[in-house]
Design a protein around this motif. Sequence first.
Motif, PDB file in Angstrom:
ATOM      1  N   TYR A 103     108.706 -32.473 -22.438  1.00 35.30           N
ATOM      2  CA  TYR A 103     109.466 -32.077 -23.553  1.00 35.30           C
ATOM      3  C   TYR A 103     108.937 -30.891 -24.561  1.00 35.30           C
ATOM      4  N   ASN A 104     107.594 -30.431 -24.123  1.00 38.12           N
ATOM      5  CA  ASN A 104     107.150 -29.407 -25.048  1.00 38.12           C
ATOM      6  C   ASN A 104     107.469 -27.989 -24.312  1.00 38.12           C
ATOM      7  N   LEU A 105     108.951 -27.741 -24.533  1.00 41.36           N
ATOM      8  CA  LEU A 105     109.531 -26.690 -23.711  1.00 41.36           C
ATOM      9  C   LEU A 105     108.775 -25.219 -23.743  1.00 41.36           C
ATOM     10  N   PHE A 106     108.135 -24.914 -25.012  1.00 41.85           N
ATOM     11  CA  PHE A 106     107.578 -23.597 -25.216  1.00 41.85           C
ATOM     12  C   PHE A 106     106.045 -23.652 -24.793  1.00 41.85           C
ATOM     13  N   THR A 107     105.666 -24.711 -24.467  1.00 43.46           N
ATOM     14  CA  THR A 107     103.929 -24.752 -24.071  1.00 43.46           C
ATOM     15  C   THR A 107     103.796 -24.563 -22.535  1.00 43.46           C
ATOM     16  N   GLN A 108     102.973 -23.715 -22.221  1.00 45.83           N
ATOM     17  CA  GLN A 108     102.934 -23.286 -20.570  1.00 45.83           C
ATOM     18  C   GLN A 108     101.385 -23.794 -20.364  1.00 45.83           C
ATOM     19  N   ALA A 109     101.252 -24.434 -19.049  1.00 45.52           N
ATOM     20  CA  ALA A 109      99.857 -24.761 -18.737  1.00 45.52           C
ATOM     21  C   ALA A 109      99.389 -23.394 -18.082  1.00 45.52           C
ATOM     22  N   GLU A 110      98.008 -23.501 -17.932  1.00 46.24           N
ATOM     23  CA  GLU A 110      97.166 -22.531 -17.618  1.00 46.24           C
ATOM     24  C   GLU A 110      97.491 -20.918 -18.079  1.00 46.24           C
ATOM     25  N   ASP A 111      97.878 -20.952 -19.230  1.00 49.89           N
ATOM     26  CA  ASP A 111      97.836 -19.664 -20.052  1.00 49.89           C
ATOM     27  C   ASP A 111      96.637 -19.346 -20.674  1.00 49.89           C
ATOM     28  N   ASP A 112      95.700 -20.053 -20.722  1.00 47.59           N
ATOM     29  CA  ASP A 112      94.427 -19.880 -21.624  1.00 47.59           C
ATOM     30  C   ASP A 112      94.497 -19.853 -22.985  1.00 47.59           C
ATOM     31  N   ILE A 113      95.535 -20.558 -23.357  1.00 47.83           N
ATOM     32  CA  ILE A 113      95.814 -20.893 -24.840  1.00 47.83           C
ATOM     33  C   ILE A 113      96.153 -22.391 -25.018  1.00 47.83           C
TER      34      ILE A 113
ATOM     35  N   LEU B  17      88.652 -26.226 -20.345  1.00 48.85           N
ATOM     36  CA  LEU B  17      89.857 -25.519 -20.312  1.00 48.85           C
ATOM     37  C   LEU B  17      90.823 -25.755 -19.185  1.00 48.85           C
ATOM     38  N   ARG B  18      90.540 -26.130 -17.969  1.00 45.57           N
ATOM     39  CA  ARG B  18      91.271 -26.584 -16.948  1.00 45.57           C
ATOM     40  C   ARG B  18      92.148 -28.063 -17.312  1.00 45.57           C
ATOM     41  N   ASP B  19      91.108 -28.852 -18.016  1.00 42.90           N
ATOM     42  CA  ASP B  19      92.003 -30.125 -18.534  1.00 42.90           C
ATOM     43  C   ASP B  19      92.780 -30.127 -19.663  1.00 42.90           C
ATOM     44  N   LEU B  20      92.244 -29.240 -20.698  1.00 46.36           N
ATOM     45  CA  LEU B  20      93.340 -29.076 -22.047  1.00 46.36           C
ATOM     46  C   LEU B  20      94.097 -28.249 -21.859  1.00 46.36           C
ATOM     47  N   ASP B  21      94.203 -27.182 -21.006  1.00 49.15           N
ATOM     48  CA  ASP B  21      95.280 -26.293 -21.062  1.00 49.15           C
ATOM     49  C   ASP B  21      96.268 -26.593 -19.955  1.00 49.15           C
ATOM     50  N   ASN B  22      96.895 -27.615 -20.392  1.00 50.80           N
ATOM     51  CA  ASN B  22      97.840 -28.635 -19.362  1.00 50.80           C
ATOM     52  C   ASN B  22      99.408 -28.224 -19.366  1.00 50.80           C
ATOM     53  N   GLY B  23      99.793 -27.626 -20.375  1.00 53.27           N
ATOM     54  CA  GLY B  23     101.237 -27.495 -20.577  1.00 53.27           C
ATOM     55  C   GLY B  23     101.794 -28.757 -21.399  1.00 53.27           C
ATOM     56  N   GLY B  24     101.147 -29.443 -21.724  1.00 51.58           N
ATOM     57  CA  GLY B  24     101.655 -30.643 -22.831  1.00 51.58           C
ATOM     58  C   GLY B  24     102.612 -31.462 -21.996  1.00 51.58           C
TER      59      GLY B  24
ATOM     60  N   THR C 200      97.276 -25.590 -27.244  1.00 49.25           N
ATOM     61  CA  THR C 200      98.155 -25.977 -28.184  1.00 49.25           C
ATOM     62  C   THR C 200      97.646 -27.230 -28.687  1.00 49.25           C
ATOM     63  N   GLN C 201      98.539 -27.646 -29.704  1.00 50.27           N
ATOM     64  CA  GLN C 201      98.212 -28.919 -30.487  1.00 50.27           C
ATOM     65  C   GLN C 201      98.874 -30.109 -29.353  1.00 50.27           C
ATOM     66  N   ALA C 202     100.159 -29.787 -28.545  1.00 48.81           N
ATOM     67  CA  ALA C 202     100.906 -30.309 -27.927  1.00 48.81           C
ATOM     68  C   ALA C 202      99.923 -30.685 -26.505  1.00 48.81           C
ATOM     69  N   GLU C 203      99.085 -29.664 -26.237  1.00 47.80           N
ATOM     70  CA  GLU C 203      98.187 -29.910 -25.079  1.00 47.80           C
ATOM     71  C   GLU C 203      97.250 -31.017 -25.441  1.00 47.80           C
ATOM     72  N   LEU C 204      96.495 -30.454 -26.448  1.00 50.38           N
ATOM     73  CA  LEU C 204      95.638 -31.777 -26.871  1.00 50.38           C
ATOM     74  C   LEU C 204      96.107 -32.947 -27.045  1.00 50.38           C
ATOM     75  N   SER C 205      97.156 -33.034 -27.810  1.00 50.67           N
ATOM     76  CA  SER C 205      97.816 -34.499 -27.926  1.00 50.67           C
ATOM     77  C   SER C 205      98.131 -35.153 -26.456  1.00 50.67           C
ATOM     78  N   LYS C 206      98.581 -34.638 -25.496  1.00 52.80           N
ATOM     79  CA  LYS C 206      98.559 -35.186 -24.209  1.00 52.80           C
ATOM     80  C   LYS C 206      97.532 -35.802 -23.765  1.00 52.80           C
ATOM     81  N   VAL C 207      96.097 -34.903 -23.462  1.00 54.57           N
ATOM     82  CA  VAL C 207      94.904 -35.268 -23.227  1.00 54.57           C
ATOM     83  C   VAL C 207      94.369 -36.637 -23.895  1.00 54.57           C
ATOM     84  N   SER C 208      94.485 -36.264 -25.339  1.00 53.40           N
ATOM     85  CA  SER C 208      93.911 -37.351 -26.098  1.00 53.40           C
ATOM     86  C   SER C 208      94.537 -38.669 -26.143  1.00 53.40           C
TER      87      SER C 208
END
Length: 94
Positions: free
Chosen positions: A24-34, A14-21, A36-44
């Motif tokens: 330019y992912n304006l509506f994605t927030q880091a450390e919100d326990d959700i 969760l720490r690594d994948l909940d990163n905010g993307g 998103t595809q944008a966050e998974l995209s960043k890590v992968s």
Amino acid sequence: MEEIKPYTTFEEALRDLDNGGHFYNLFTQAEDDIITQAELSKVSGVFFAKQQMILFLEMALSKLDETEKLKFCRSWTNRSRVVISNTNPNVWPL
């Protein structure tokens, strides 16, 4: 190809994948326990190939037990759940 080191705990994943993307992912927030595809995209490192993103996720979470995987699945957004379950419905208990 980069080496994928599987997460061993839910908290680590969760720490690594909940990163905010990306910035330019304006509506994605880091450390919100959700997650998103944008966050998974960043890590992968994968932006448009959903199957490669799912493969990364499966490999990264392979060392978690079923309880932790289910707990992790509950942190996905509804859109991410649809994409993941449509891509590989037999692996993830959504």
